[in-house]
Design a protein around this motif. Structure first.
Motif, mmCIF file in Angstrom:
data_model
loop_
_atom_site.group_PDB
_atom_site.id
_atom_site.type_symbol
_atom_site.label_atom_id
_atom_site.label_comp_id
_atom_site.label_asym_id
_atom_site.label_seq_id
_atom_site.Cartn_x
_atom_site.Cartn_y
_atom_site.Cartn_z
ATOM 1 N N ALA A 262 1.233 3.321 2.241
ATOM 2 C CA ALA A 262 2.337 3.246 3.487
ATOM 3 C C ALA A 262 3.549 2.302 3.314
ATOM 4 O O ALA A 262 4.485 2.403 3.954
ATOM 5 N N SER A 263 3.270 1.174 2.639
ATOM 6 C CA SER A 263 4.538 0.045 2.474
ATOM 7 C C SER A 263 5.034 0.055 1.277
ATOM 8 O O SER A 263 5.945 -0.808 0.959
ATOM 9 N N SER B 32 0.851 -1.119 -0.006
ATOM 10 C CA SER B 32 0.101 0.165 0.096
ATOM 11 C C SER B 32 0.907 1.270 -0.110
ATOM 12 O O SER B 32 2.145 1.084 0.005
#
Length: 199
Positions: A159-160, A157
């Motif tokens: 964030a990752s 995602s």
């Protein structure tokens, strides 16, 4: 005076001529039946090689840009956006997007040159440039696949995205039925070494 023995000299009869011509035609037909197939196979190989060389060039260019990626902004199977040095002489990272458009059967690249100075670069969408890398290509697999440092495929995602350490670029192409071009399956992997997170 030398005599000629005209009784022992004879020409070919009409029947012998017809037999010889029939044998000649049969042999010619057999030989010439292989010729068009050979020429067609040659053109097929030549067309496939031309397309393959173009696809290898595109794969190498995408891999070269991605190796210098500083971060990833979007990582989907058919689209990848990153900050990277698009041209070898760039001093600032551009916002680069590679994508496959299934509707138009094209692989495209869009890039927006950076404005300002580090670390506060800005990207004005009015400066966006677009180029078609490959046309008439129908992919049978995802253009991009993403992996973490342990080889895991995600999911990732926003964030990752910083955990993505390897990207596989695949050009698994369907054969074109109306032409002489066979299917091609090309793939390369890029290890990301310059990831710095999100700008």
């Amino acid at each position: 005076m030398l005599g000629h023995d005209t009784e022992n000299q004879r020409g070919m009869t009409l029947l012998e001529v017809i037999v010889v011509m029939t044998i000649f035609l049969i042999i010619s037909t057999i030989v010439l039946s292989f010729f068009p197939k050979t020429v067609n196979d040659f053109y097929k190989i030549q067309a496939t090689n031309f397309v393959t060389v173009e696809q290898v060039r595109v794969l190498d260019r995408i891999a070269q840009v991605l190796r210098g990626s500083a971060n990833i902004l979007n990582a989907q199977p058919s689209i990848l956006t990153t900050h990277a040095y698009f041209w070898p002489n760039d001093e600032k990272p551009s916002r680069v997007t590679y994508k496959y458009d299934a509707a138009s059967k094209t692989v495209l690249v869009e890039w927006i040159p950076a404005s300002g100075s580090a670390p506060s670069y800005t990207y004005n969408s009015a400066d966006r440039k677009t180029a078609v890398l490959l046309r008439n290509i129908e992919l049978t697999e995802d253009l991009f696949k993403y992996y973490d440092k342990n080889g895991g495929p995600g999911p990732f995602s926003l964030a990752s995205y910083k955990n993505i350490s390897k990207i596989t670029i695949s050009l698994h192409k369907k054969p074109i039925t109306s032409g002489n071009i066979q299917s091609t399956n090309l793939q390369t992997s890029v290890v990301l070494r310059n990831m710095k997170g999100i700008f």
